[in-house]
Design a protein around this motif. Structure first.
Motif, PDB file in Angstrom:
ATOM      1  N   ARG A 131       0.838  -1.195   0.000  1.00  0.00           N
ATOM      2  CA  ARG A 131       0.000   0.000   0.000  1.00  0.00           C
ATOM      3  C   ARG A 131       0.876   1.249   0.000  1.00  0.00           C
ATOM      4  NH1 ARG A 131      -2.210   3.846   3.023  1.00  0.00           N
ATOM      5  NH2 ARG A 131      -1.252   3.218   4.966  1.00  0.00           N
ATOM      6  N   GLN A 132       1.910   1.240   0.850  1.00  0.00           N
ATOM      7  CA  GLN A 132       2.810   2.384   0.903  1.00  0.00           C
ATOM      8  C   GLN A 132       3.507   2.577  -0.445  1.00  0.00           C
ATOM      9  OE1 GLN A 132       3.310   4.723   3.081  1.00  0.00           O
ATOM     10  NE2 GLN A 132       1.880   3.844   4.577  1.00  0.00           N
ATOM     11  N   GLN A 133       3.900   1.449  -1.058  1.00  0.00           N
ATOM     12  CA  GLN A 133       4.577   1.537  -2.354  1.00  0.00           C
ATOM     13  C   GLN A 133       3.613   2.091  -3.409  1.00  0.00           C
ATOM     14  OE1 GLN A 133       5.947  -2.227  -3.764  1.00  0.00           O
ATOM     15  NE2 GLN A 133       6.941  -1.396  -5.564  1.00  0.00           N
ATOM     16  N   VAL A 135       0.956   3.929  -2.855  1.00  0.00           N
ATOM     17  CA  VAL A 135       0.683   5.340  -2.545  1.00  0.00           C
ATOM     18  C   VAL A 135       1.831   6.207  -3.057  1.00  0.00           C
ATOM     19  CG1 VAL A 135       0.522   6.993  -0.635  1.00  0.00           C
ATOM     20  CG2 VAL A 135      -0.883   4.920  -0.632  1.00  0.00           C
ATOM     21  N   THR A 136       3.047   5.755  -2.834  1.00  0.00           N
ATOM     22  CA  THR A 136       4.206   6.523  -3.293  1.00  0.00           C
ATOM     23  C   THR A 136       4.209   6.632  -4.820  1.00  0.00           C
ATOM     24  OG1 THR A 136       5.461   5.708  -1.407  1.00  0.00           O
ATOM     25  CG2 THR A 136       6.722   6.682  -3.193  1.00  0.00           C
ATOM     26  N   GLU A 137       3.960   5.490  -5.485  1.00  0.00           N
ATOM     27  CA  GLU A 137       3.922   5.497  -6.949  1.00  0.00           C
ATOM     28  C   GLU A 137       2.780   6.389  -7.447  1.00  0.00           C
ATOM     29  OE1 GLU A 137       3.610   1.438  -8.246  1.00  0.00           O
ATOM     30  OE2 GLU A 137       5.634   0.943  -7.582  1.00  0.00           O
ATOM     31  N   ARG A 139       1.453   8.945  -5.898  1.00  0.00           N
ATOM     32  CA  ARG A 139       1.792  10.349  -5.644  1.00  0.00           C
ATOM     33  C   ARG A 139       2.722  10.876  -6.733  1.00  0.00           C
ATOM     34  NH1 ARG A 139       1.726  12.711   0.077  1.00  0.00           N
ATOM     35  NH2 ARG A 139       0.048  11.513   1.013  1.00  0.00           N
ATOM     36  N   ALA A 140       3.706  10.014  -7.060  1.00  0.00           N
ATOM     37  CA  ALA A 140       4.643  10.471  -8.098  1.00  0.00           C
ATOM     38  C   ALA A 140       3.906  10.642  -9.424  1.00  0.00           C
ATOM     39  CB  ALA A 140       5.787   9.471  -8.243  1.00  0.00           C
ATOM     40  N   ASP A 169       3.571  18.950  -3.750  1.00  0.00           N
ATOM     41  CA  ASP A 169       3.359  18.719  -2.313  1.00  0.00           C
ATOM     42  C   ASP A 169       2.111  19.453  -1.836  1.00  0.00           C
ATOM     43  OD1 ASP A 169       5.500  17.034  -2.091  1.00  0.00           O
ATOM     44  OD2 ASP A 169       6.906  18.591  -1.396  1.00  0.00           O
ATOM     45  N   ASP A 176      -4.975  15.089   0.615  1.00  0.00           N
ATOM     46  CA  ASP A 176      -5.006  14.364   1.899  1.00  0.00           C
ATOM     47  C   ASP A 176      -6.003  15.002   2.854  1.00  0.00           C
ATOM     48  OD1 ASP A 176      -3.195  12.419   1.177  1.00  0.00           O
ATOM     49  OD2 ASP A 176      -1.455  13.418   2.058  1.00  0.00           O
TER      50      ASP A 176
END
Length: 185
Positions: A131-133, A135-137, A139-140, A169, A176
């Motif tokens: 999930r974190q991965q 979310v990071t992908e 976001r990018a 950001d 968010d």
């Protein structure tokens, strides 16, 4: 008449033919006494001895049979006692095996539950990492899509990376914040 008939008639007159003569009676008594003494002296002791031996053998056989029967009864009682002990031991072993089986089953269940909990925890950890991965992908990807969109809306290139990172950001923070307000509803 002839002479034999005369003698027979003379003798027949004074004698009874059924009563034996005295010498015959004496000799018969002497023979009877000799045979009786010989019988009592030699035959009777041997006969008594043989009869005594036979009665001793019979009594000894009866005693041996009684002793053998007593031993057989004792052996039978010992066998029955051993059989009863063996049955009790078998029941104890079965109960012990049943108890051990239940303990092993409980232990296996506990181990299986622990393994399942570990697998679930590992799955949750992996899901959280994925999930974190993601979310990071996202976001990018969302940031680059937002920059592209901003360039199209503004009509000019946003080439400055510092401005680009700041814009991304700020945009993500607003998302968010909106997501947090949307979840709270």
């Amino acid at each position: 008449m002839n002479g034999i008939q005369l003698l027979a008639a003379a003798d027949a007159g004074d004698k009874n033919p059924l009563i034996p003569e005295v010498p015959d009676i004496v000799w018969s008594l002497i023979c009877l006494i000799v045979i009786g003494v010989a019988f009592w002296k030699y035959v009777a002791p041997r006969l008594t001895k043989v009869l005594d031996e036979r009665s001793e053998k019979i009594e000894g056989g009866i005693e041996k049979a009684a002793v053998a029967q007593a031993e057989a009864e004792s052996t039978l009682q010992q066998y029955q006692q051993q059989l009863a002990d063996a049955r009790l031991e078998a029941a104890r072993i079965r109960e012990e095996a049943r108890t051990q089986g239940q303990q092993i089953l409980a232990q296996l269940r506990a181990e299986a539950q622990a393994e399942a909990d570990r697998i679930v925890a590992s799955g949750h950890t992996q899901l959280e990492a994925q999930r974190q991965q993601i979310v990071t992908e996202l976001r990018a990807e969302l940031g680059s899509t937002a920059v592209d969109l901003a360039e199209k809306i503004i009509g000019q290139s946003v080439a400055d990376e510092a401005k680009q990172a700041e814009s991304i950001d700020r945009f993500l923070a607003e998302l968010d914040l909106q997501a947090g307000i949307g979840v709270g509803r």
